[in-house]
Design an enzyme around this catalytic site. Structure first.
Site: not given
Lengths: 328, 368
Positions: B258, B262, B271
Site C-alpha cells: 500500500r 490506510h 509507523y
C-alpha cells in the site's frame, strides 16, 4: 385438527415451506442428522437431503454470514443458532450486514433470511442458555424481531417470517417448546408480522407481554378475575419490531392502567419502549404510573435460583393490584 | 507407538512472471489477447489516476475519507480479470480499480465516499456486492453466494477481496473452513499490502506466509507477486477455472504494498520509513507492465500519453457528474429509503417528523 407442541408446530412450518419452495434451505449446528438439539428440524434431512438441510461446522458468525450470501442470491435460508446466548458471535453479521444490505445497495440486494433461536429460561439449563436479550435486535434498524408464544402462532409466524422479504430474527421461547399442546391446522396458516393480539378482554387494567410470559400473565388474569373481580385486557405483542402500538395504546386509553411483563432485564428493556409509547400517546388517559414487572438487571442466575428471577402469576397479580390501588 | 512427522502435503508455491524490469519468464507467460493486455493496462492507469484525483478531492474537502489503492492495481485487476460478468465479486473497501473493471461508474464511487448512500447502488445485472467496511466480514457472503450458485447448479464463481489484517479475524477462518467443507466455488484474494494501518505483516501473524493458512483448511493456496499483473491473473484464472469445474475454493496471497495511507485519515509516517516506501516504489506494478507492453510492441510513448489523457478526461467527466448529482441529491428524507420492502408505520411517522422539522427550519431561515 392435530394437537401439537411448539416444537412440532415449528417443524410443520419448516417442512411445508420447504415442500412449497425449493429456495428454502435450513442450516445450523446439529440441525440435520440430530434434528436440532430441541428437535425442531427433526426429519427434515431425511425428507430434503443434506443439500437443503446443512449440518454446519461450529461457527455462528459463519452460519449467519453464509446465510446472508445465500439470501442475496435469492435463496430463503432459515438458520438456527442453537441458543440465543450464542448469537453474540453472529451479532456482528446481523448488525453490519443482514440489517443493512438493502439500504447499502439502495434496494439492489435484499436479505430475506430468518434467524431462529431458542431464548429465555426456566428449563434448568447451563450458563448462557437462559437469558432474554431481544432488545438487542429490536433496537436494530432494518430488522424484524418476532417472538411467538404458542404452537399455533409460532407456526403461522414462522411461515410469514420465511416469506418475508426482509431479515427476521425469530426468538423461540424454549420454556414453551413442550409446555403444552395446541390445535394447529394441517393446512397453511400465516400471521402478519407487526401485529399484536388481544388474548383476553377486560376493563380494569391492561397487561402487555410476549413470549414465555404470556401463559403466566393469562394465569394471573384468570386469578384476578376469579378472586378479585378484576378484569384485564391481556395483549401478546408477538412482534417486537416493528411494534404494533395501536392495540395496546387503545387498550390503555380504555383501562387507564398498564402493567408490562417481560423476562428481559428492566433497564433499556422492551418495557421501556412500551412505557415511552404510552406516555407519548396515552398520557392523559393514564390513571396510574405504568408498572414494569420484569427480569432484574443482573447476570442471569444459574438454575438453582432462576425461578426467583422470573415474573410469575403471583407477582403479576400483586403488581396489578398495586397499580389499581393508585387513586385516579 | 512412535512419534513421527505427520504427512501433510504442501503444494504451496510462489509465482512471479514479470520482474521489476519488465522482463518476463516466457515459460510462465500467460497467453492473453492484445485486447485483454491493453485493457488491463488501461484500467491500471485509470485506477491510479482516479485514486490520485480522489486524494485531491478529499484534501479539498469535496469528498470524505476513503482508502487509496495506489500500488495495488495489479493485485486487484489481475484477479478480477479472471472473472466472467456472471460471477460474483465481493469487495472490502479498497477495491476501487476492481470495481471500475466490473462496471461500477466512477461517479458512484465518488458519491459513496462523498457521503451519499446512493453511491452504494450497483448497476442492475452487475453481480458485485457493495463495499464492506468491517474487516473480513464479507468473506462469508462470498461463501454463501458461491454455495447458492452451486445449489442452483450454475457454474458461477464468487471472488472476494481482503487484506493481510483480515487473516487475523475469526470470520476469515470461518469462511475458509466453510468454503472447504462445502467445496464452494469461492476464490479468496488476500491483498497482503504489508500494513494493517500501523501493524506490519510480521506482527499480524507468526505465519511465515499467509498462503500457508490455506493448508489448514485443505484448499489450494498460492503466494504470488501482487505487483505482477500476469502472475496475479495466472493464479486467479487457475483458481476460477478450478472453482467453476467443481474443484472448490482457493486461497491466493498477493504480495503487494500500500503505497499511500490506510485511509485519508491516516498518517503512515508515524509507523513506517521513507526507505521502505521507496524500495517498494521500484516494484511499481504499472511501470513494469508498461515496460513489458512496450517490449511486446503493444505500447509506445504516444499511446501511453493518449491513454493517460483519455483516463483524465473520463475522470474529469465523472467528477463533474458527481458534483452535479451531489447538488440534486440533497433530500435528507432519502435516509428512510430501502430499509424494508414496505416502510413500517413507525418509520412513516418518523419520516413525517423529519419532513416537518425541515420545513420549519426552512421557514425560520426564510424569516431570519
Amino acid at each position: 385438527m392435530p394437537k401439537m407442541t411448539m416444537v412440532q408446530a415449528l417443524n410443520l412450518a419448516l417442512r411445508q415451506e420447504m415442500e412449497k419452495d425449493d429456495r428454502v434451505v435450513v442450516l445450523g449446528e446439529d440441525v440435520g442428522v440430530d434434528g436440532g438439539v430441541f428437535r425442531v428440524t427433526e426429519g427434515l434431512i431425511d425428507r430434503f437431503g443434506p443439500d437443503r438441510v446443512l449440518d454446519t461446522p461450529l461457527a455462528e458468525s459463519a452460519i449467519v454470514g453464509m446465510s446472508i450470501g445465500m439470501a442475496v442470491y435469492g435463496l430463503r435460508p432459515v438458520c438456527e443458532i442453537q441458543f440465543s446466548g450464542f448469537t453474540y458471535l453472529n451479532f456482528h453479521q446481523i448488525e453490519c450486514h443482514a440489517s443493512r444490505l438493502r439500504h447499502r445497495s439502495q434496494g439492489r440486494f435484499t436479505v430475506p433470511m430468518v434467524l431462529r433461536t431458542p431464548y429465555g429460561g426456566n428449563v434448568r439449563a447451563l450458563e448462557h442458555h437462559s437469558e432474554s436479550r431481544e432488545a438487542f435486535y429490536a433496537h436494530m434498524p432494518g430488522l424484524k424481531m418476532v417472538i411467538p408464544s404458542s404452537p399455533r402462532n409460532a407456526r403461522a409466524l414462522l411461515v410469514s417470517a420465511i416469506r418475508d422479504p426482509d431479515p427476521v430474527i425469530f426468538f423461540e421461547p424454549k420454556a414453551v417448546y413442550r409446555a403444552f399442546r395446541e390445535e394447529v391446522p394441517e393446512e397453511e396458516e400465516t400471521f402478519p408480522i407487526g401485529q399484536s393480539v388481544l388474548l383476553r378482554e377486560g376493563r380494569h387494567v391492561t397487561l402487555i407481554t410476549y413470549g414465555a410470559l404470556v401463559r403466566p400473565t393469562l394465569e394471573a388474569a384468570e386469578r384476578l378475575s376469579k378472586e378479585d373481580g378484576i378484569e384485564a385486557d391481556v395483549i401478546d405483542l408477538l412482534t417486537l419490531s416493528p411494534l404494533d402500538d395501536t392495540l395496546f395504546v387503545n387498550s390503555a386509553k380504555k383501562t387507564g392502567r398498564v402493567v408490562i411483563v417481560h423476562e428481559a432485564p428492566r433497564s433499556y428493556g422492551p418495557g421501556a419502549e412500551l412505557v415511552a409509547r404510552l406516555v407519548e400517546r396515552a398520557f392523559y388517559y393514564l390513571e396510574a404510573p405504568v408498572r414494569r414487572l420484569t427480569g432484574f438487571d443482573v447476570i442471569m442466575p444459574l438454575f438453582a435460583r432462576e425461578k426467583a428471577y422470573f415474573p410469575n402469576p403471583g407477582r403479576i397479580a400483586r403488581a396489578v393490584k398495586e397499580t389499581l390501588e393508585v387513586a385516579a | 507407538m512412535p512419534r513421527k512427522p505427520l504427512e501433510v502435503d504442501s503444494p504451496l508455491e510462489f509465482l512471479a512472471i514479470l520482474d521489476e524490469e519488465g522482463l518476463v519468464d516466457e515459460s510462465l507467460e500467460p497467453k492473453l489477447s492484445q485486447d485483454l493486455l491493453l485493457k488491463l493496462y488501461r484500467f491500471m492507469v485509470l485506477g491510479r489516476r482516479f485514486d490520485e484525483r480522489m486524494l485531491q478531492l478529499q484534501r479539498q474537502g469535496r469528498i470524505g475519507t476513503f482508502a487509496p489503492i495506489k500500488g495495488q492495481e495489479a493485485s486487484q485487476l489481475g484477479a478480477v480479470a479472471a472473472l466472467e460478468p456472471r460471477d460474483w465479486m465481493v469487495p472490502c473497501f479498497r477495491e476501487t480499480a476492481a470495481q471500475l473493471w466490473r462496471g461500477t461508474p466512477m461517479e458512484s464511487v465518488l458519491l459513496y465516499f462523498g457521503g451519499f448512500d446512493e453511491g452504494g447502488r450497483i448497476p442492475e445485472g452487475q453481480k458485485d456486492l457493495p463495499v464492506a467496511i468491517p474487516v473480513a466480514s464479507q468473506l462469508l457472503h462470498a461463501v454463501g453466494l458461491a454455495w447458492a450458485a452451486k445449489y442452483r447448479k450454475t457454474d458461477e464463481v464468487a471472488m472476494t477481496f481482503f487484506g493481510d489484517g483480515a487473516t487475523s479475524e475469526g470470520d476469515f477462518h470461518e469462511a475458509l473452513n466453510f468454503a472447504a467443507v462445502y467445496q464452494t466455488p469461492t476464490v479468496f484474494v488476500c491483498q497482503n499490502n504489508q500494513w494493517a494501518i500501523s501493524i506490519p505483516r510480521s506482527k499480524q501473524t507468526r505465519s511465515r506466509t499467509l498462503a500457508q493458512k490455506a493448508l489448514a483448511y485443505e484448499m489450494p493456496g498460492i503466494q504470488v507477486d501482487g505487483n505482477d499483473v500476469l502472475a496475479v491473473y495466472t493464479a486467479a484464472k487457475e483458481a476460477v477455472d478450478r472453482a467453476r469445474s467443481g474443484g472448490g475454493p482457493t486461497f491466493i496471497e498477493c504480495v503487494t504494498y500500500r503505497m499511500a495511507m490506510h485511509t485519508t485519515a491516516d498518517d503512515p509516517s508515524r509507523y513506517r520509513s521513507e526507505e521502505e516506501v521507496a524500495q517498494w516504489a521500484r516494484k511499481d506494478p504499472i511501470i513494469r507492465f508498461e515496460k513489458y507492453l512496450i517490449a511486446k510492441g503493444l505500447l509506445d510513448s504516444k499511446a501511453i500519453e493518449a491513454m493517460a489523457l483519455e483516463a483524465d478526461s473520463a475522470i474529469q467527466q465523472a467528477v463533474k457528474r458527481y458534483e452535479e448529482l451531489s447538488q440534486t441529491l440533497g433530500d435528507p428524507l432519502q435516509m428512510f429509503d430501502h430499509h424494508f420492502e414496505q416502510l413500517p408505520a413507525h418509520l412513516l411517522e418518523q419520516r413525517e417528523e423529519l419532513r416537518r422539522y425541515l420545513k420549519e427550519e426552512e421557514e425560520e431561515t426564510r424569516h431570519a
